[in-house]
Enzyme design. Structure first.
Site, PDB file in Angstrom:
ATOM      1  N   SER A 144     -15.146 -11.299   4.032  1.00 16.93           N
ATOM      2  CA  SER A 144     -15.360 -10.079   3.239  1.00 16.93           C
ATOM      3  C   SER A 144     -14.316  -9.984   2.148  1.00 16.93           C
ATOM      4  O   SER A 144     -13.185 -10.473   2.325  1.00 16.93           O
ATOM      5  CB  SER A 144     -15.240  -8.846   4.135  1.00 16.93           C
ATOM      6  OG  SER A 144     -15.187  -7.675   3.359  1.00 16.93           O
ATOM      7  N   TYR A 158     -10.761  -4.293  10.553  1.00 14.98           N
ATOM      8  CA  TYR A 158     -11.789  -5.118   9.899  1.00 14.98           C
ATOM      9  C   TYR A 158     -11.146  -6.067   8.891  1.00 14.98           C
ATOM     10  O   TYR A 158     -11.404  -7.273   8.900  1.00 14.98           O
ATOM     11  CB  TYR A 158     -12.780  -4.178   9.205  1.00 14.98           C
ATOM     12  CG  TYR A 158     -13.895  -4.863   8.464  1.00 14.98           C
ATOM     13  CD1 TYR A 158     -15.024  -5.339   9.132  1.00 14.98           C
ATOM     14  CD2 TYR A 158     -13.840  -5.026   7.078  1.00 14.98           C
ATOM     15  CE1 TYR A 158     -16.065  -5.945   8.438  1.00 14.98           C
ATOM     16  CE2 TYR A 158     -14.873  -5.631   6.383  1.00 14.98           C
ATOM     17  CZ  TYR A 158     -15.983  -6.094   7.063  1.00 14.98           C
ATOM     18  OH  TYR A 158     -17.012  -6.692   6.375  1.00 14.98           O
TER      19      TYR A 158
HETATM   20  N1  NAP Z   1     -22.877  -5.422   3.625  1.00 14.87           N
HETATM   21  C1  NAP Z   1     -21.762  -5.663   2.979  1.00 14.87           C
HETATM   22  O1  NAP Z   1     -21.545  -5.103   1.918  1.00 14.87           O
HETATM   23  C2  NAP Z   1     -20.740  -6.628   3.516  1.00 14.87           C
HETATM   24  C3  NAP Z   1     -19.592  -6.838   2.758  1.00 14.87           C
HETATM   25  C4  NAP Z   1     -18.637  -7.747   3.208  1.00 14.87           C
HETATM   26  C5  NAP Z   1     -18.848  -8.444   4.383  1.00 14.87           C
HETATM   27  N2  NAP Z   1     -19.982  -8.213   5.111  1.00 14.87           N
HETATM   28  C6  NAP Z   1     -20.131  -8.962   6.357  1.00 14.87           C
HETATM   29  O2  NAP Z   1     -21.430  -9.506   6.434  1.00 14.87           O
HETATM   30  C7  NAP Z   1     -21.813  -9.629   7.800  1.00 14.87           C
HETATM   31  C8  NAP Z   1     -23.159  -8.968   7.986  1.00 14.87           C
HETATM   32  O3  NAP Z   1     -23.022  -7.619   7.602  1.00 14.87           O
HETATM   33  P1  NAP Z   1     -24.238  -6.634   7.364  1.00 14.87           P
HETATM   34  O4  NAP Z   1     -23.851  -5.775   6.220  1.00 14.87           O
HETATM   35  O5  NAP Z   1     -25.521  -7.361   7.338  1.00 14.87           O
HETATM   36  O6  NAP Z   1     -24.055  -5.753   8.676  1.00 14.87           O
HETATM   37  P2  NAP Z   1     -25.040  -4.911   9.587  1.00 14.87           P
HETATM   38  O7  NAP Z   1     -26.284  -4.576   8.835  1.00 14.87           O
HETATM   39  O8  NAP Z   1     -24.208  -3.809  10.144  1.00 14.87           O
HETATM   40  O9  NAP Z   1     -25.376  -5.967  10.743  1.00 14.87           O
HETATM   41  C9  NAP Z   1     -24.377  -6.391  11.614  1.00 14.87           C
HETATM   42  C10 NAP Z   1     -24.963  -7.397  12.569  1.00 14.87           C
HETATM   43  O10 NAP Z   1     -23.942  -7.760  13.513  1.00 14.87           O
HETATM   44  C11 NAP Z   1     -24.469  -7.647  14.828  1.00 14.87           C
HETATM   45  N3  NAP Z   1     -23.448  -7.259  15.780  1.00 14.87           N
HETATM   46  C12 NAP Z   1     -22.557  -6.239  15.666  1.00 14.87           C
HETATM   47  N4  NAP Z   1     -21.808  -6.142  16.772  1.00 14.87           N
HETATM   48  C13 NAP Z   1     -22.229  -7.144  17.601  1.00 14.87           C
HETATM   49  C14 NAP Z   1     -21.843  -7.546  18.896  1.00 14.87           C
HETATM   50  N5  NAP Z   1     -20.883  -6.915  19.603  1.00 14.87           N
HETATM   51  N6  NAP Z   1     -22.495  -8.582  19.450  1.00 14.87           N
HETATM   52  C15 NAP Z   1     -23.486  -9.203  18.779  1.00 14.87           C
HETATM   53  N7  NAP Z   1     -23.884  -8.879  17.553  1.00 14.87           N
HETATM   54  C16 NAP Z   1     -23.269  -7.840  16.966  1.00 14.87           C
HETATM   55  C17 NAP Z   1     -25.548  -6.578  14.711  1.00 14.87           C
HETATM   56  O11 NAP Z   1     -26.514  -6.782  15.714  1.00 14.87           O
HETATM   57  P3  NAP Z   1     -26.896  -5.696  16.864  1.00 14.87           P
HETATM   58  O12 NAP Z   1     -26.324  -4.371  16.442  1.00 14.87           O
HETATM   59  O13 NAP Z   1     -28.366  -5.773  16.921  1.00 14.87           O
HETATM   60  O14 NAP Z   1     -26.251  -6.261  18.055  1.00 14.87           O
HETATM   61  C18 NAP Z   1     -26.130  -6.848  13.340  1.00 14.87           C
HETATM   62  O15 NAP Z   1     -27.127  -7.844  13.409  1.00 14.87           O
HETATM   63  C19 NAP Z   1     -20.692  -8.968   8.618  1.00 14.87           C
HETATM   64  O16 NAP Z   1     -19.817  -9.962   9.106  1.00 14.87           O
HETATM   65  C20 NAP Z   1     -19.981  -8.098   7.598  1.00 14.87           C
HETATM   66  O17 NAP Z   1     -18.644  -7.886   7.937  1.00 14.87           O
HETATM   67  C21 NAP Z   1     -20.932  -7.323   4.709  1.00 14.87           C
END
Ligand code: NAP
Length: 246
Positions: A144, A158
């Site tokens: 991130s 985080y």
């Molecule tokens: N969106 C952004 O702007 C952004 C920016 C920087 C980095 N990121 C990174 O990109 C990645 C994906 O983010 P996103 O925005 O798509 O997030 P999201 O929509 O919140 O999805 C998070 C995913 O992680 C899974 N997860 C969370 N806790 C878990 C656990 N204990 N065990 C297994 N699975 C778990 C969730 O699955 P369940 O809840 O179904 O288990 C979900 O599929 C993350 O690593 C995030 O830090 C995102």
């Protein structure tokens, strides 16, 4: 002689929503088999083939459950794994939605964040090392922008977990390279998923490209790093953030 190309396989964490969901769609469209991992059971509304048999229910915040799941994943492989994408991530907030900083983050919460965001990638990559080596596969860790600078909404647990994951990517590239396994990271900025906080629009107004990212745009970069188009790329972290880092 059978000259049908072997179907490639991806193991993807955090497949149920956001960037992970877009990644399943991108790889499936390219003909890959995708083994999905998340806390929930398989959701029948997910449109890709083989979904239920290719799903592993796993709580990455629980180290013993993560270690247990390795055998379940390996049983679904034919001895080779072309890509592991460590995408699952958590970004906890205070009860009032505020930012958790280095002073007010409860240590238990800090530990859970590290289990999901940092230790699970270590455990999965080690547990699937033989299969990744067998396919000369690729690992992509999803870091991130918050790992490289203080972010107004993403908390300290985080941010430090993502900084550690970026360092881990470098260490893993060094260790897995001799086995022919490439290890890279992608660092998203502000991508339109449920992880975003209210007020993100104020950040977006300052970005060079002046817009939020779409999950599919992040999935494209993940795909690139798992494809032969990046065969000489390892140990790098690609910013996917509309120029937020400049
Ligand atoms: N969106 C952004 O702007 C952004 C920016 C920087 C980095 N990121 C990174 O990109 C990645 C994906 O983010 P996103 O925005 O798509 O997030 P999201 O929509 O919140 O999805 C998070 C995913 O992680 C899974 N997860 C969370 N806790 C878990 C656990 N204990 N065990 C297994 N699975 C778990 C969730 O699955 P369940 O809840 O179904 O288990 C979900 O599929 C993350 O690593 C995030 O830090 C995102």
């Amino acid at each position: 002689m059978n000259d049908t190309p072997r179907q490639r396989t991806l193991v993807l964490t955090g497949a149920s929503r956001g960037i992970g969901h877009a990644t399943v769609k991108r790889f499936s469209a390219e003909g890959w088999r995708v083994l999905t991992c998340s806390r929930q059971p398989f959701d029948a509304r997910c449109p890709w083939p083989g979904g239920a048999e290719s799903h592993i229910q796993i709580d990455l915040a629980d180290p013993s459950d993560t270690i247990r799941a390795i055998d379940e994943i390996r049983e679904k492989l034919d001895g080779r794994l072309d890509a592991l994408v460590n995408n699952a991530g958590v970004s906890p907030k205070a009860e009032d939605g505020g930012r958790l900083n280095t002073i007010n983050t409860d240590l238990r919460t800090w530990g859970q964040v590290f289990h999901v965001n940092f230790f699970a990638p270590v455990v999965l990559a080690r547990g699937l090392q033989a299969e990744l080596t067998g396919a000369k596969g690729a690992i992509v860790n999803v870091t991130s922008i918050a790992g490289a600078r203080v972010h107004p909404f993403a908390g300290a647990a985080y941010a430090t977990s993502k900084a550690a994951l970026a360092a881990l990517t470098r260490e893993m590239a060094h260790d897995y390279g001799p086995m022919g396994v490439r290890v890279n990271a992608i660092a998203p900025g502000e991508v339109e998923t449920s992880i975003l906080s209210p007020g993100t629009d104020r950040i977006v107004d300052t970005l060079p490209l002046r817009r939020l990212g779409q999950p599919a745009e992040v999935a494209d970069v993940i795909y690139f790093l798992c494809s032969s188009q990046s065969s000489y790329v390892t140990g790098t972290e690609i910013e996917v953030n509309a120029g937020q880092h400049v």
